[in-house]
Design an enzyme around this catalytic site. Structure first.
Site, PDB file in Angstrom:
ATOM      1  N   ASN A 180       0.801  -1.228   0.000  1.00 19.60           N
ATOM      2  CA  ASN A 180       0.000   0.000   0.000  1.00 19.60           C
ATOM      3  C   ASN A 180       0.836   1.282   0.000  1.00 19.60           C
ATOM      4  O   ASN A 180       0.391   2.321  -0.478  1.00 19.60           O
ATOM      5  CB  ASN A 180      -1.000   0.007   1.156  1.00 19.60           C
ATOM      6  CG  ASN A 180      -0.353  -0.213   2.507  1.00 19.60           C
ATOM      7  OD1 ASN A 180       0.789  -0.668   2.600  1.00 19.60           O
ATOM      8  ND2 ASN A 180      -1.067   0.100   3.568  1.00 19.60           N
ATOM      9  N   LYS A 203      12.866  -6.398   1.096  1.00 26.15           N
ATOM     10  CA  LYS A 203      12.023  -7.161   0.169  1.00 26.15           C
ATOM     11  C   LYS A 203      10.676  -6.456   0.050  1.00 26.15           C
ATOM     12  O   LYS A 203       9.896  -6.431   1.000  1.00 26.15           O
ATOM     13  CB  LYS A 203      11.799  -8.592   0.660  1.00 26.15           C
ATOM     14  CG  LYS A 203      11.120  -9.470  -0.407  1.00 26.15           C
ATOM     15  CD  LYS A 203      10.602 -10.776   0.154  1.00 26.15           C
ATOM     16  CE  LYS A 203       9.251 -10.624   0.820  1.00 26.15           C
ATOM     17  NZ  LYS A 203       8.153 -10.230  -0.151  1.00 26.15           N
ATOM     18  N   GLY A 255       2.661  -5.577   7.300  1.00 30.62           N
ATOM     19  CA  GLY A 255       1.736  -6.425   6.558  1.00 30.62           C
ATOM     20  C   GLY A 255       0.629  -6.951   7.452  1.00 30.62           C
ATOM     21  O   GLY A 255       0.278  -6.348   8.469  1.00 30.62           O
ATOM     22  N   SER A 256       0.103  -8.107   7.089  1.00 32.25           N
ATOM     23  CA  SER A 256      -1.057  -8.664   7.780  1.00 32.25           C
ATOM     24  C   SER A 256      -0.670  -9.337   9.095  1.00 32.25           C
ATOM     25  O   SER A 256       0.491  -9.717   9.305  1.00 32.25           O
ATOM     26  CB  SER A 256      -1.750  -9.683   6.878  1.00 32.25           C
ATOM     27  OG  SER A 256      -0.944 -10.848   6.730  1.00 32.25           O
ATOM     28  N   VAL A 257      -1.660  -9.531   9.946  1.00 33.71           N
ATOM     29  CA  VAL A 257      -1.435 -10.202  11.238  1.00 33.71           C
ATOM     30  C   VAL A 257      -0.981 -11.653  11.034  1.00 33.71           C
ATOM     31  O   VAL A 257       0.001 -12.083  11.658  1.00 33.71           O
ATOM     32  CB  VAL A 257      -2.706 -10.134  12.112  1.00 33.71           C
ATOM     33  CG1 VAL A 257      -2.533 -10.975  13.376  1.00 33.71           C
ATOM     34  CG2 VAL A 257      -3.018  -8.688  12.481  1.00 33.71           C
ATOM     35  N   PRO A 258      -1.646 -12.458  10.178  1.00 30.99           N
ATOM     36  CA  PRO A 258      -1.185 -13.844  10.004  1.00 30.99           C
ATOM     37  C   PRO A 258       0.258 -13.944   9.530  1.00 30.99           C
ATOM     38  O   PRO A 258       1.033 -14.772  10.025  1.00 30.99           O
ATOM     39  CB  PRO A 258      -2.161 -14.413   8.963  1.00 30.99           C
ATOM     40  CG  PRO A 258      -3.388 -13.584   9.090  1.00 30.99           C
ATOM     41  CD  PRO A 258      -2.894 -12.208   9.413  1.00 30.99           C
ATOM     42  N   GLU A 277       4.546  -4.129  12.128  1.00 28.92           N
ATOM     43  CA  GLU A 277       3.479  -3.141  11.962  1.00 28.92           C
ATOM     44  C   GLU A 277       2.394  -3.849  11.168  1.00 28.92           C
ATOM     45  O   GLU A 277       2.519  -4.029   9.963  1.00 28.92           O
ATOM     46  CB  GLU A 277       4.027  -1.909  11.243  1.00 28.92           C
ATOM     47  CG  GLU A 277       3.156  -0.666  11.408  1.00 28.92           C
ATOM     48  CD  GLU A 277       2.034  -0.607  10.393  1.00 28.92           C
ATOM     49  OE1 GLU A 277       0.906  -1.007  10.770  1.00 28.92           O
ATOM     50  OE2 GLU A 277       2.273  -0.184   9.252  1.00 28.92           O
ATOM     51  N   CYS A 311      -3.637   0.447   6.821  1.00 29.43           N
ATOM     52  CA  CYS A 311      -3.777  -0.400   8.014  1.00 29.43           C
ATOM     53  C   CYS A 311      -4.379   0.349   9.196  1.00 29.43           C
ATOM     54  O   CYS A 311      -5.067  -0.239  10.025  1.00 29.43           O
ATOM     55  CB  CYS A 311      -2.411  -0.971   8.393  1.00 29.43           C
ATOM     56  SG  CYS A 311      -1.135   0.280   8.558  1.00 29.43           S
ATOM     57  N   GLU A 414     -10.925  -6.842   9.163  1.00 28.45           N
ATOM     58  CA  GLU A 414     -10.278  -5.808   8.367  1.00 28.45           C
ATOM     59  C   GLU A 414     -10.600  -6.030   6.888  1.00 28.45           C
ATOM     60  O   GLU A 414     -10.277  -7.068   6.319  1.00 28.45           O
ATOM     61  CB  GLU A 414      -8.763  -5.832   8.579  1.00 28.45           C
ATOM     62  CG  GLU A 414      -8.044  -4.700   7.878  1.00 28.45           C
ATOM     63  CD  GLU A 414      -6.552  -4.650   8.173  1.00 28.45           C
ATOM     64  OE1 GLU A 414      -5.986  -3.550   8.174  1.00 28.45           O
ATOM     65  OE2 GLU A 414      -5.957  -5.724   8.428  1.00 28.45           O
ATOM     66  N   GLU A 491       7.526   2.471  14.286  1.00 29.89           N
ATOM     67  CA  GLU A 491       8.174   3.124  13.155  1.00 29.89           C
ATOM     68  C   GLU A 491       8.224   4.618  13.485  1.00 29.89           C
ATOM     69  O   GLU A 491       7.319   5.150  14.137  1.00 29.89           O
ATOM     70  CB  GLU A 491       7.361   2.932  11.868  1.00 29.89           C
ATOM     71  CG  GLU A 491       6.982   1.494  11.570  1.00 29.89           C
ATOM     72  CD  GLU A 491       7.915   0.824  10.583  1.00 29.89           C
ATOM     73  OE1 GLU A 491       9.117   1.156  10.595  1.00 29.89           O
ATOM     74  OE2 GLU A 491       7.431  -0.011   9.813  1.00 29.89           O
TER      75      GLU A 491
END
Length: 517
Positions: A180, A203, A255-258, A277, A311, A414, A491
Site C-alpha cells: 500500500n 524485500k 503487513g497482515s497479522v497472520p 506493523e 492499516c 479488516e 516506526e
C-alpha cells in the site's frame, strides 16, 4: 498515511517543470529492466524460476515480470550488506548524515518521477503519491539529523570507578514491505536502520516491486557504500530465506497479522528482534459536541485514503445518536462526490485498488454486509471509467454502510478497502467498551470539543496511535505502531533508534580488584 496535509500541499513543488508536465500516462509504461538490486547494481536471477506477472492497477495490463530471488540471490544480497556494514558502521554519525541528506535531496529533485511510478505500480492518486514521496524524504532527513546524536551514558561509581554505555548497530537488518505504501515504507524502514549504522536487505511486496529499487539506487547515487541498501524480490519463500538467514540480525515487517505471526516465529529461531506493523480495525468516535464539518472530513480521511487500503484506517465510525442523521447525510454526500478514475490525473481523488483478487475480496465484504442486515447508503459497486484504456482496471465506488452492529463481519474484520461502517452510540462508557472490543489496536480517533473528554477517552482507548480531532496524520517525528495483535515496536520518532541498535555496558575499575578468594 499523511504528514500535515495542508502544510504539505502549501509546500512549493521541488521540481516545478516536472510537476507541470506529465511524463507518463496510464497504460504507457512497460518495465523490462531487472528489479533486484545489490552490491550497487541491478541483477537478473541466476536460478531458473517462474516469472510472476505484475499488473498496473489503473488498466489491468501487465506492467512487468517479477523474478523471485532464491537462496543464491539472497546469500549474495546479504553478503553485500555485510560488506557495506563493515564500512558504514565505522563512519561517524555526521558522515552518515551527509550521505542521507544527499539522498533526501535527490528524492526531492525526482519527486514527480518517483510519484508517477508509485501510481503506475500501486494505483493510488498522484496527489497522494506525491505526499508519500515527501514523507519518505522527510523521514530520511529526520534520521539524518539523529545520526550524529546517538550516544551512550556515563555512570559514576564509588572509588573513582565508572561505567559507560555504547549504542551500537545491529548489523544486517531485513525490511519486508507492504504493497500500500511501497516507496514510503522502504524509506521508513531503511532511514532509522542506516542512521544507526546498519545495512539493510529490503524485500518489497511482489505486488508492488518497482519503486523500492529506485530508493536503493538513490542511496547509491548519494555516496553510500555498495550494498548498503539491497532489494530482493519475491514472495513467501524469499521472505523465509531472509528471516532464517544466519547473518541477518533483525527483521522489520509491515503487513497482515497472520504473516506477522509467521515472521515472528521464523525470527525466533535465531532469537532475532522484530518490528511488526500489522493490521487494524480501528475505531473513530464522534461525539455530539464535535465540529461536524471536521468530523466528516476526519471520517473521510480515516476511510478513503489510498482506496481504503491503509492499516490504520478508522473503519468503525461510532457516531453519537443525536447527530447520526446529520452526520450520515453529509458523509454520504461527500463520499458520492469523490472523483474516481485515472490515478495519474490531478483531479482524481480515488484511483484503482491494487489487483483484481483484492477488489473481489473487498466487494465480497459489501455483499456479506448486506446479507447480515447492513444498509448500503452509497457505493460498494464495481466502477468502470469512461476512458477506454482504464476499463480493465480495478475500480470500485467508495462505500458507506449504515445500520451496522458490532457482530457484523464488516465491523469485526479488516476489509482493507474503501468501506466505512457507521454505528451509533449513546454514552461514553458504552462506546469505549465497544471500541476496545477487538483483538487489534493499531489506531483510534476521537472528535469532540470537550478537551477533558478527549484526553479521558484517549487514555482508555487500547490503541498505539491515537488522534484527537483529526485522523491518519503521521509526522515522521512521532512514533507509529500498535497495541495487541497490531504489532510490536514502532516506526518513526526517536524511539525507533532503540529498535535498530543495541546497548553495550562497559565497566571501568580504577582501583584494585576486591577478591573473595
Amino acid at each position: 498515511m499523511l504528514q500535515r496535509l495542508a502544510a504539505t500541499l502549501r509546500r512549493p513543488a521541488a521540481a516545478p517543470l516536472a510537476a507541470a508536465v506529465r511524463c507518463i500516462s496510464s497504460g504507457s509504461v512497460d518495465i523490462t529492466i531487472p528489479l533486484n538490486f545489490w552490491a550497487g547494481k541491478r541483477w537478473t536471477s541466476k536460478e531458473k524460476c517462474n516469472k510472476e506477472n505484475v499488473y498496473e492497477p489503473a488498466t489491468g495490463r501487465v506492467l512487468c515480470h517479477l523474478e523471485p530471488c532464491g537462496a543464491v540471490e539472497v546469500d549474495e544480497a546479504v553478503e553485500a550488506a555485510k560488506s557495506a556494514f563493515g564500512h558504514w558502521s565505522k563512519m561517524s554519525g555526521m558522515e552518515r548524515a551527509r550521505i542521507m541528506i544527499e539522498a533526501a535531496h535527490i528524492i526531492e529533485s525526482r519527486r514527480e518521477e518517483i510519484a508517477e511510478m508509485e501510481v503506475v505500480n500501486n494505483g493510488k492518486s498522484i496527489t497522494e503519491a506525491r505526499l508519500d514521496v515527501d514523507s519518505a524524504r522527510l523521514c530520511i532527513e529526520y534520521y539524518a539529523g539523529l545520526a550524529s546524536t546517538l550516544a551512550g551514558q556515563h555512570i559514576q561509581l564509588p572509588g573513582g570507578s565508572f561505567a559507560y554505555t555504547r549504542r551500537e548497530p545491529l548489523g544486517v537488518c531485513v525490511g519486508i514491505g507492504a504493497w500500500n505504501y511501497p516507496f514510503q515504507i522502504a524509506a521508513w524502514k531503511s532511514a532509522p536502520a542506516l542512521a544507526c549504522g546498519n545495512s539493510m536487505v529490503f524485500k518489497p511486496s511482489p505486488v508492488t516491486p518497482v519503486t523500492a529499487v529506485m530508493l536503493a539506487e538513490i542511496y547509491a547515487e548519494a555516496g553510500a557504500p555498495e550494498g548498503l541498501l539491497n532489494v530482493v524480490q519475491g514472495g513467501q519463500e524469499t521472505g523465509s530465506l531472509l528471516c532464517h538467514h544466519p547473518d541477518v540480525a533483525k527483521v522489520s515487517f509491515t503487513g497482515s497479522v497472520p504473516t506477522g505471526k509467521k515472521i515472528m516465529e521464523m525470527a525466533s529461531k535465531g532469537v532475532k528482534p522484530v518490528t511488526l506493523e500489522l493490521g487494524g480495525k480501528s475505531p473513530l468516535l464522534i461525539f455530539q459536541d464535535s465540529d461536524l464539518e471536521n468530523a466528516v472530513r476526519g471520517a473521510l480521511m480515516a476511510n478513503f485514503l489510498s482506496q481504503g487500503q491503509v492499516c490504520s484506517n478508522g473503519t468503525r465510525v461510532f457516531v453519537q445518536k443525536n447527530i447520526l442523521p446529520e452526520f450520515v447525510e453529509e458523509v454520504v454526500k461527500r463520499t458520492r462526490a469523490i472523483e474516481i478514475g485515472d490515478p495519474l490525473l490531478d483531479s482524481t481523488r480515488m484511483g484503482a485498488l491494487v489487483n483484481q483478487p483484492h477488489l473481489e475480496k473487498v466487494l465480497s465484504f459489501v455483499d456479506q454486509a448486506k446479507k447480515e442486515g447492513a444498509t448500503v447508503l452509497c457505493g460498494g459497486e464495481p466502477f468502470v471509467p469512461s476512458d477506454h484504456k482504464l476499463r480493465g482496471g480495478y475500480y470500485m465506488t467508495p462505500c458507506v454502510l449504515g445500520d451496522c452492529t458490532d457482530e457484523m463481519t464488516c465491523v469485526k474484520e479488516e476489509i482493507f478497502g474503501p468501506v466505512m461502517s457507521v454505528l451509533s452510540f449513546e454514552t461514553e462508557e458504552e462506546v469505549l467498551q465497544r471500541a476496545n472490543d477487538t483483538t487489534m489496536g493499531l489506531a483510534a480517533g476521537v472528535f469532540t470539543r470537550d478537551v477533558m473528554r478527549a484526553h479521558r477517552v484517549v487514555e482508555h482507548l487500547k490503541a498505539g496511535s491515537c488522534f484527537i480531532n483529526n485522523y491518519n496524520i503521521t509526522p515522521v517525528e512521532v512514533p507509529f505502531g500498535g497495541f495487541k495483535m497490531s504489532g510490536i515496536g514502532r516506526e518513526n520518532g526517536q524511539v525507533t533508534v532503540e529498535h535498530y541498535s543495541q546497548l553495550k555496558t562497559v565497566f571501568v575499575e580504577m582501583g584494585d580488584v576486591d577478591c573473595l578468594f
